[in-house]
Design a protein around this motif. Structure first.
Motif, PDB file in Angstrom:
ATOM      1  N   LEU A 172       1.017  -1.333   0.277  1.00  0.00           N
ATOM      2  CA  LEU A 172      -0.086  -0.082   0.088  1.00  0.00           C
ATOM      3  C   LEU A 172       0.914   1.317   0.739  1.00  0.00           C
ATOM      4  N   PHE A 173       2.049   1.204   1.160  1.00  0.00           N
ATOM      5  CA  PHE A 173       2.679   2.459   1.186  1.00  0.00           C
ATOM      6  C   PHE A 173       3.317   2.528  -0.248  1.00  0.00           C
ATOM      7  N   ALA A 174       3.971   1.449  -1.359  1.00  0.00           N
ATOM      8  CA  ALA A 174       4.571   1.385  -2.251  1.00  0.00           C
ATOM      9  C   ALA A 174       3.532   2.177  -3.271  1.00  0.00           C
ATOM     10  N   SER A 175       2.597   1.751  -3.601  1.00  0.00           N
ATOM     11  CA  SER A 175       1.368   2.841  -4.188  1.00  0.00           C
ATOM     12  C   SER A 175       1.377   4.041  -4.245  1.00  0.00           C
ATOM     13  N   ASN A 176       2.076   4.169  -3.552  1.00  0.00           N
ATOM     14  CA  ASN A 176       2.222   5.698  -2.867  1.00  0.00           C
ATOM     15  C   ASN A 176       3.408   6.484  -2.887  1.00  0.00           C
ATOM     16  N   GLY A 177       3.993   5.816  -3.713  1.00  0.00           N
ATOM     17  CA  GLY A 177       5.850   6.270  -3.842  1.00  0.00           C
ATOM     18  C   GLY A 177       6.595   6.227  -2.295  1.00  0.00           C
ATOM     19  N   LEU A 178       5.808   5.514  -1.480  1.00  0.00           N
ATOM     20  CA  LEU A 178       7.533   4.997  -0.458  1.00  0.00           C
ATOM     21  C   LEU A 178       7.476   3.737  -0.012  1.00  0.00           C
ATOM     22  N   SER A 179       8.727   3.733   0.032  1.00  0.00           N
ATOM     23  CA  SER A 179       9.475   2.319   0.322  1.00  0.00           C
ATOM     24  C   SER A 179       9.430   1.960   1.725  1.00  0.00           C
ATOM     25  N   GLN A 180       9.610   0.745   1.832  1.00  0.00           N
ATOM     26  CA  GLN A 180       9.349  -0.050   2.915  1.00  0.00           C
ATOM     27  C   GLN A 180       9.623   0.379   4.392  1.00  0.00           C
ATOM     28  N   THR A 181      10.938   1.191   4.326  1.00  0.00           N
ATOM     29  CA  THR A 181      11.908   2.152   4.740  1.00  0.00           C
ATOM     30  C   THR A 181      10.654   2.976   5.860  1.00  0.00           C
ATOM     31  N   ASP A 182      10.500   4.193   4.202  1.00  0.00           N
ATOM     32  CA  ASP A 182       9.314   5.189   4.743  1.00  0.00           C
ATOM     33  C   ASP A 182       8.381   4.483   5.828  1.00  0.00           C
ATOM     34  N   MET A 183       7.694   3.456   5.018  1.00  0.00           N
ATOM     35  CA  MET A 183       6.400   3.044   6.320  1.00  0.00           C
ATOM     36  C   MET A 183       6.821   2.513   7.343  1.00  0.00           C
ATOM     37  N   ILE A 184       8.135   1.891   7.948  1.00  0.00           N
ATOM     38  CA  ILE A 184       8.145   1.743   9.196  1.00  0.00           C
ATOM     39  C   ILE A 184       8.567   3.499   9.641  1.00  0.00           C
ATOM     40  N   ALA A 185       9.199   4.181   9.329  1.00  0.00           N
ATOM     41  CA  ALA A 185       9.335   5.077   9.922  1.00  0.00           C
ATOM     42  C   ALA A 185       8.130   6.258  10.046  1.00  0.00           C
ATOM     43  N   LEU A 186       7.203   6.201   9.231  1.00  0.00           N
ATOM     44  CA  LEU A 186       6.246   7.229   9.187  1.00  0.00           C
ATOM     45  C   LEU A 186       4.797   6.561  10.261  1.00  0.00           C
ATOM     46  N   SER A 187       5.373   4.536  10.082  1.00  0.00           N
ATOM     47  CA  SER A 187       4.484   4.002  11.878  1.00  0.00           C
ATOM     48  C   SER A 187       4.912   5.178  12.911  1.00  0.00           C
ATOM     49  N   ALA A 188       5.881   5.342  13.326  1.00  0.00           N
ATOM     50  CA  ALA A 188       6.527   6.282  14.379  1.00  0.00           C
ATOM     51  C   ALA A 188       5.477   7.166  15.296  1.00  0.00           C
ATOM     52  N   ALA A 189       4.216   7.361  13.834  1.00  0.00           N
ATOM     53  CA  ALA A 189       3.437   8.630  14.223  1.00  0.00           C
ATOM     54  C   ALA A 189       2.650   7.833  15.549  1.00  0.00           C
ATOM     55  N   HIS A 190       2.773   6.693  15.827  1.00  0.00           N
ATOM     56  CA  HIS A 190       2.029   6.003  17.120  1.00  0.00           C
ATOM     57  C   HIS A 190       2.624   6.072  18.526  1.00  0.00           C
ATOM     58  N   THR A 191       3.651   6.627  18.356  1.00  0.00           N
ATOM     59  CA  THR A 191       4.436   7.035  19.394  1.00  0.00           C
ATOM     60  C   THR A 191       3.121   8.262  20.370  1.00  0.00           C
ATOM     61  N   LEU A 192       2.185   8.805  19.249  1.00  0.00           N
ATOM     62  CA  LEU A 192       1.645   9.566  20.097  1.00  0.00           C
ATOM     63  C   LEU A 192      -0.494   9.108  19.981  1.00  0.00           C
ATOM     64  N   GLY A 193      -0.717   9.605  20.651  1.00  0.00           N
ATOM     65  CA  GLY A 193      -2.070   9.875  20.276  1.00  0.00           C
ATOM     66  C   GLY A 193      -2.627   8.489  20.892  1.00  0.00           C
ATOM     67  N   PHE A 194      -4.098   7.760  20.135  1.00  0.00           N
ATOM     68  CA  PHE A 194      -5.240   6.927  21.276  1.00  0.00           C
ATOM     69  C   PHE A 194      -5.621   6.035  20.047  1.00  0.00           C
ATOM     70  N   SER A 195      -5.787   5.134  20.962  1.00  0.00           N
ATOM     71  CA  SER A 195      -6.820   4.164  19.988  1.00  0.00           C
ATOM     72  C   SER A 195      -8.050   3.795  20.199  1.00  0.00           C
ATOM     73  N   HIS A 196      -9.365   3.386  19.439  1.00  0.00           N
ATOM     74  CA  HIS A 196     -10.431   3.061  20.377  1.00  0.00           C
ATOM     75  C   HIS A 196     -10.358   1.912  20.080  1.00  0.00           C
ATOM     76  N   CYS A 197     -11.328   1.386  21.549  1.00  0.00           N
ATOM     77  CA  CYS A 197     -10.970  -0.592  21.828  1.00  0.00           C
ATOM     78  C   CYS A 197     -10.823  -1.374  21.130  1.00  0.00           C
ATOM     79  N   SER A 198     -11.908  -0.657  19.807  1.00  0.00           N
ATOM     80  CA  SER A 198     -12.059  -2.619  18.814  1.00  0.00           C
ATOM     81  C   SER A 198     -11.664  -2.136  18.207  1.00  0.00           C
ATOM     82  N   ARG A 199     -10.110  -1.351  18.014  1.00  0.00           N
ATOM     83  CA  ARG A 199      -9.107  -1.403  16.855  1.00  0.00           C
ATOM     84  C   ARG A 199      -8.368  -2.314  16.707  1.00  0.00           C
ATOM     85  N   PHE A 200      -8.174  -2.876  18.548  1.00  0.00           N
ATOM     86  CA  PHE A 200      -7.210  -4.094  18.919  1.00  0.00           C
ATOM     87  C   PHE A 200      -8.160  -4.951  19.933  1.00  0.00           C
TER      88      PHE A 200
END
Ligand code: HEM
Ligand SMILES: *[C@@H]1O[C@H](CO)[C@@H](O)[C@H](O)[C@H]1NC(C)=O
Ligand SMILES: *[C@@H]1O[C@H](CO)[C@@H](O)[C@H](O)[C@H]1NC(C)=O
Length: 330
Positions: free
Chosen positions: A180-208
């Motif tokens: 999915l990230f590749a279809s937006n021109g982003l590499s696997q390394t970019d994907m791993i880096a951007l996922s760190a956004a989950h160092t912030l913020g909230f998730s609803h219980c239903s999502r996990f």
């Protein structure tokens, strides 16, 4: 003489290739508003700071808004558009993006601040304001400061039906994320880096919830989850919990943009399958380990990745305009 001429052509060609990796981003540049609205970056920063002082939610909400904007129809502020009686907009997709209202409000407030300066009125796109605001919330929460490229126009449409299949799901495995990230021109390394956004913020219980209650017939709890963490999650998210309850995604430093995300993954504390898989899959694990122990390397990779993210599907020329009201097309 001829040889020298050719060498020059080759040098200038490869130079322009590195400054403009593709035609889509060809019109983006750092000082785009220098002669149009020279103080735009400090005006936006001031508005974001004000909003940040009112509520910390501004930070994760604005960052996630940029991601969803760019992955659906490009970074064109189409995610900010409100639905009307004749058009169901992206933000109201039935899948429910659960985007926090404070992200939208940040863009609207920053746009108002920009438009309050006479020379700047109606000259700065909502898409660029979102890119600047996301950069500012990252810095406000302790992350890297970086220069942004500007010059995007706002999209001319926003449709909920366009969201289908464009956003990653928390159940995704590494291949699904990477493609999915590749279809937006982003590499696997970019994907791993951007996922760190989950160092912030909230998730609803239903999502996990499935990971802590009914993962599989043999294992009610996902074995890739840290057992202590799984028990804590069950405590915060009992079965039949109020659907509105949301918990911190980073159990350790939820208000700091840091590399704790990767340290958590090493300890089995990734909240979603799509987080934890970055560690359990052997092809991405070395990157997770490297960034868990080297904050500077992570920050560099993140800045590269978010700069690429902000180039996705940029509108220029007659494919866009500058909205007067970020929530209204036209
Ligand atoms: C890699 C695939 C990703 C998946 C599967 C994913 C999925 C999710 C989900 C399910 C939530 C919880 C939403 C809720 O329950 O309210 C969430 C929250 C969030 N995501 Fe992602 N996300 C991904 C990547 C990203 C990226 C690339 C960014 C930004 C660069 C991002 C930024 C955020 C933020 C900041 C939140 C917290 C929102 C808030 O507190 O309001 N995510 N994500
Ligand atoms: C869906 O979005 C609406 C509007 O933003 C919100 O009021 C509602 O609580 C959301 N529902 C869920 C299940 O997240
Ligand atoms: C699980 O978490 C605990 C405490 O949060 C930690 O001490 C332990 O090392 C973690 N287990 C693994 C396997 O990483």
């Amino acid at each position: 003489m001829m040889v020298r001429f050719n060498a020059l052509v080759v040098i200038s060609l490869s130079l322009s290739l590195c400054f403009f990796p593709d035609t889509i981003s060809a019109q983006l540049r750092r000082n785009y508003y220098a002669n149009i609205c020279p103080n735009v970056e400090s005006i936006v920063r001031g508005a974001v700071q004000k909003k940040f002082q009112q509520t910390f939610v501004t930070v994760p909400a604005t960052l996630r808004l940029l991601f969803h904007d760019c992955f659906v129809q490009g970074c064109d502020a189409s995610v900010v558009v409100a639905s009307t009686s004749t058009n169901k907009a992206e933000k109201d997709h039935s899948d429910n993006l659960s985007l926090a209202g404070d992200g939208f409000d940040t863009v609207i407030k920053a746009k108002q601040a920009v438009d309050a300066v006479p020379g700047c009125r109606n000259k700065v796109s909502c898409a660029d304001i979102l890119v600047m605001a996301a950069r500012d919330v990252i810095a406000l929460s302790g992350g890297p400061s970086y220069a942004v490229e500007l010059g995007r126009l706002d999209g001319l449409s926003s449709k909920a039906s366009n969201v289908n299949g464009k956003l990653p799901q928390p159940t995704f495995n590494l291949n699904q994320l990477t493609s999915l990230f590749a279809s937006n021109g982003l590499s696997q390394t970019d994907m791993i880096a951007l996922s760190a956004a989950h160092t912030l913020g909230f998730s609803h219980c239903s999502r996990f919830a499935k990971r802590i209650y009914n993962f599989s017939p043999q294992n009610p709890i996902d074995p890739s989850l840290n057992k202590t963490y799984a028990t804590q999650l069950q405590g915060m998210c009992p079965q039949n919990v109020d659907q509105r309850i949301a918990i911190n995604m980073d159990p350790n430093t939820p208000r700091t943009f840091d590399n704790m995300y990767y340290k958590n993954l090493v300890q089995g504390k990734g909240l979603f399958t799509s987080d934890q898989v970055l560690f359990t899959d052997t092809s991405s694990q070395p990157t997770v380990r490297a960034w868990a122990s080297n904050s500077q390397a992570f920050q560099n990779a993140f800045v590269t990745a978010i700069t690429k993210l902000a180039r996705v599907g940029v509108k220029t020329g007659k494919n866009g305009n500058i909205r007067r009201d970020c929530a209204v097309l036209g």
